[in-house]
Design an enzyme around this catalytic site. Structure first.
Site, PDB file in Angstrom:
ATOM      1  N   ALA A 230       0.809  -1.214   0.000  1.00 58.65           N
ATOM      2  CA  ALA A 230       0.000   0.000   0.000  1.00 58.65           C
ATOM      3  C   ALA A 230       0.844   1.266   0.000  1.00 58.65           C
ATOM      4  O   ALA A 230       0.371   2.322  -0.435  1.00 58.65           O
ATOM      5  CB  ALA A 230      -0.930  -0.002   1.204  1.00 58.65           C
ATOM      6  N   SER A 231       2.084   1.191   0.485  1.00 57.04           N
ATOM      7  CA  SER A 231       2.903   2.397   0.576  1.00 57.04           C
ATOM      8  C   SER A 231       4.133   2.371  -0.324  1.00 57.04           C
ATOM      9  O   SER A 231       4.730   3.420  -0.562  1.00 57.04           O
ATOM     10  CB  SER A 231       3.351   2.635   2.025  1.00 57.04           C
ATOM     11  OG  SER A 231       4.077   1.523   2.519  1.00 57.04           O
ATOM     12  N   SER A 232       4.524   1.203  -0.803  1.00 57.67           N
ATOM     13  CA  SER A 232       5.701   1.133  -1.667  1.00 57.67           C
ATOM     14  C   SER A 232       5.686  -0.159  -2.464  1.00 57.67           C
ATOM     15  O   SER A 232       4.934  -1.089  -2.165  1.00 57.67           O
ATOM     16  CB  SER A 232       7.005   1.220  -0.845  1.00 57.67           C
ATOM     17  OG  SER A 232       7.152   0.067  -0.028  1.00 57.67           O
ATOM     18  N   GLY A 233       6.523  -0.184  -3.487  1.00 57.01           N
ATOM     19  CA  GLY A 233       6.690  -1.393  -4.277  1.00 57.01           C
ATOM     20  C   GLY A 233       8.152  -1.587  -4.601  1.00 57.01           C
ATOM     21  O   GLY A 233       8.965  -0.671  -4.471  1.00 57.01           O
TER      22      GLY A 233
ATOM     23  N   HIS B 210      -2.120 -12.375  -3.989  1.00 57.75           N
ATOM     24  CA  HIS B 210      -2.470 -11.669  -2.753  1.00 57.75           C
ATOM     25  C   HIS B 210      -1.225 -11.647  -1.882  1.00 57.75           C
ATOM     26  O   HIS B 210      -0.656 -12.697  -1.569  1.00 57.75           O
ATOM     27  CB  HIS B 210      -3.616 -12.393  -2.059  1.00 57.75           C
ATOM     28  CG  HIS B 210      -4.076 -11.756  -0.787  1.00 57.75           C
ATOM     29  ND1 HIS B 210      -3.663 -10.511  -0.372  1.00 57.75           N
ATOM     30  CD2 HIS B 210      -4.926 -12.192   0.171  1.00 57.75           C
ATOM     31  CE1 HIS B 210      -4.232 -10.209   0.767  1.00 57.75           C
ATOM     32  NE2 HIS B 210      -5.006 -11.213   1.135  1.00 57.75           N
ATOM     33  N   ASP B 211      -0.764 -10.465  -1.485  1.00 59.87           N
ATOM     34  CA  ASP B 211       0.515 -10.376  -0.789  1.00 59.87           C
ATOM     35  C   ASP B 211       0.540 -11.193   0.497  1.00 59.87           C
ATOM     36  O   ASP B 211       1.591 -11.734   0.871  1.00 59.87           O
ATOM     37  CB  ASP B 211       0.920  -8.921  -0.533  1.00 59.87           C
ATOM     38  CG  ASP B 211      -0.149  -8.078   0.130  1.00 59.87           C
ATOM     39  OD1 ASP B 211      -1.179  -8.634   0.568  1.00 59.87           O
ATOM     40  OD2 ASP B 211       0.034  -6.850   0.206  1.00 59.87           O
ATOM     41  N   THR B 212      -0.604 -11.318   1.173  1.00 56.56           N
ATOM     42  CA  THR B 212      -0.613 -12.147   2.373  1.00 56.56           C
ATOM     43  C   THR B 212      -0.418 -13.618   2.027  1.00 56.56           C
ATOM     44  O   THR B 212       0.261 -14.354   2.753  1.00 56.56           O
ATOM     45  CB  THR B 212      -1.923 -11.965   3.156  1.00 56.56           C
ATOM     46  OG1 THR B 212      -2.129 -10.579   3.408  1.00 56.56           O
ATOM     47  CG2 THR B 212      -1.881 -12.710   4.480  1.00 56.56           C
TER      48      THR B 212
ATOM     49  N   GLN C  76       2.259   4.358  10.795  1.00 57.48           N
ATOM     50  CA  GLN C  76       2.613   5.055   9.559  1.00 57.48           C
ATOM     51  C   GLN C  76       1.899   6.401   9.482  1.00 57.48           C
ATOM     52  O   GLN C  76       2.501   7.424   9.126  1.00 57.48           O
ATOM     53  CB  GLN C  76       2.257   4.196   8.343  1.00 57.48           C
ATOM     54  CG  GLN C  76       3.120   2.960   8.154  1.00 57.48           C
ATOM     55  CD  GLN C  76       2.508   1.973   7.169  1.00 57.48           C
ATOM     56  OE1 GLN C  76       1.438   2.194   6.599  1.00 57.48           O
ATOM     57  NE2 GLN C  76       3.188   0.855   6.955  1.00 57.48           N
TER      58      GLN C  76
END
Length: 489
Positions: A11-14, A234-236, A302
């Site tokens: 959600a904040s970086s890749g 899905h990242d999880t 954050q």
């Protein structure tokens, strides 16, 4: 294939991370990192998907510059959000962020037509106001009618790279629209939305080869020859595959923007009590299910850090929190008021004032409130997991960025009274890479991958330290009372 690249976007970086297997150990090299985030436009919140695609191409160009001529590539991102494609394969409109408030009224409208108990019995998926089911219900009807395909975010990025529409199964399960028995989209839920099954591509399992990059991309950019492989998008799902666990009786905590705490199972557990306590049965790779609880995680700190103009690093906020007495002020982390407030710090202060607690004033006090509340959340839900599954958890594996927070890791071990193993922080990229390597035959199965990950990356152990039992009991009681007010479907 010797080179494998994980595109891992949160959600904040890749970032793009290259992985190799050398002498029985997995190595990682970060190739490219970029920012991500949603922005407000005309009263709604959207992701800049075009920016993400450009950064993927920039990262692949960098990989080629670094000497990677051929590779496999897998993509993982957050869940539930989607893109609409018209009959020409062009995107219709921008991609909404799940933190957009447009579903606020849609939830009740959906439940008037189909009670949540029936939805849960079909899908086994927890109630979250931003589940894709509610997002699609709230979406503009004309845009949905014009859509030829509906692709979740990582599927859309694969489509931009390959031209092939897919619908990866682990991520599709989070839509709250897949039927646990038929393992496909539920006809009644589609009818409720007024959508035909044809708007969603066939489900694709992790490990499926997806072919090369589009020829026009290869002509326009200096890119490696990439064989796209469907990761657990899905990242999880990828993070859990990257947990360096052995044997049985372990739980996981994927600690990032969200805290996902749960166990890996070979069958879903969609009981009435699981529904009432809002546990989810997300599909995992290789026939597994992630029985877990969503907790608002590092998002809280954050946003607090942003409130202070980012003048403190995360490490400095941890140091300041260590100087504050524990359990002074607590919040129910999953209260909807913390989903996307204008000012997180002020929202936490208002919450504490409204619940008759000391109001945290300094940055250290606010950070301590968050870390104490998260540790008590983990304790509360681990005990629920054990009761619901009938299985004892002896070790909790913390992976992701939160594994670097030594205060929170030790506090979690102390409150839970069990061993905590923290690391690796790169578990999501590692799980992504593991699927690629299994697909290529470099690694035989996910059990072997986890053992390789354990040998390859540092894992820090935290044993429970003596704590004041009366103080812990009092904090648990206060936290349970706060949680009872908000934690239900």
């Amino acid at each position: 294939m010797n080179h494998h690249i994980a595109v891992d976007i949160g959600a904040s970086s890749g970032r793009l991370v290259a992985g190799n297997l050398q002498d029985g150990l997995m190595t990682l090299r970060e190739i490219h990192r970029f920012d991500n985030g949603f922005a407000e436009k005309n009263g709604h919140f959207y992701w800049d998907i075009d920016h993400l695609f450009r950064e993927i191409l920039r990262g692949l160009t960098e990989a080629k510059r670094l000497g990677i001529e051929k590779c496999t590539l897998g993509i993982d991102t957050w869940a539930v959000d989607y893109a609409l494609l018209d009959s020409q394969g062009e995107r219709i409109g921008d991609v909404f962020s799940y933190r957009d408030p447009r579903t606020n009224e849609a939830v009740d409208e959906v439940h008037r037509q189909m009670p949540f108990a029936k939805i849960y019995a079909k899908t086994g998926i927890q109630h979250l106001s931003f589940n894709t089911l509610y997002q699609l219900y709230a979406h503009d009807r004309r845009e949905l009618a014009a859509a030829e395909q509906i692709l979740l975010v990582p599927d859309y990025l694969y489509y931009l790279l390959s031209g092939r529409p897919i619908h990866e199964a682990t991520n599709a399960s989070t839509t709250a629209m897949l039927n646990l028995q038929t393992r496909d989209y539920d006809p009644e839920l589609l009818a409720l939305l007024g959508l035909p099954r044809a708007k969603f591509p066939a489900l694709t399992e992790p490990g499926t080869p997806l072919g090369p990059l589009k020829p026009e991309l290869m002509q326009a950019y200096d890119l490696p020859e990439c064989e796209l492989i469907c990761a657990a998008t899905h990242d999880t799902a990828s993070a859990v595959l990257g947990v360096p666990a052995r044997g049985e009786s372990w739980g996981y905590l994927s600690s990032g923007t969200w805290s996902l705490i749960g166990v890996e199972r070979d069958a879903p557990l969609a009981t009435r009590e699981a529904m009432e306590r809002n546990y989810t049965n997300e599909w995992g790779a290789y026939g597994t299910y992630r029985f877990l609880k969503n907790i608002m995680g590092m998002w809280l700190i954050q946003e607090v850090r942003k409130d202070y103009g980012k003048q403190y690093s995360f490490a400095e906020l941890v140091t300041l929190a260590e100087e504050v007495p524990p359990f002074r002020s607590l919040i129910s982390c999953n209260d909807d008021r913390f989903l996307n407030p204008r000012h997180m710090t002020e929202e936490i202060r208002r919450y504490c004032a409204e619940t008759g607690q000391p109001v945290p004033d300094t940055p250290g006090e606010v950070a301590r409130c968050i870390f104490d509340s998260l540790a008590l959340s983990y304790d509360f839900y681990i005990k629920e997991l054990e009761r619901l599954t009938g299985e004892k958890i002896n070790t909790l594996h913390i992976v992701g960025g939160g594994a670097n927070n030594e205060l929170l890791c030790q506090l979690t071990a102390d409150v839970l009274g069990i061993a905590v193993e923290a690391g690796p922080t790169e578990s999501t990229a590692l799980g992504n890479l593991a699927v690629q390597m299994v697909s290529c035959g470099v690694i035989s199965n996910i059990g072997e991958a986890r053992e390789i990950i354990r040998r390859s990356f540092p894992v820090r152990s935290y044993a429970p330290q003596p704590v004041d039992p009366e103080a812990i009991a009092e904090a648990r009681s206060r936290f349970a009372a706060l949680t009872a007010l908000t934690d239900h479907p």
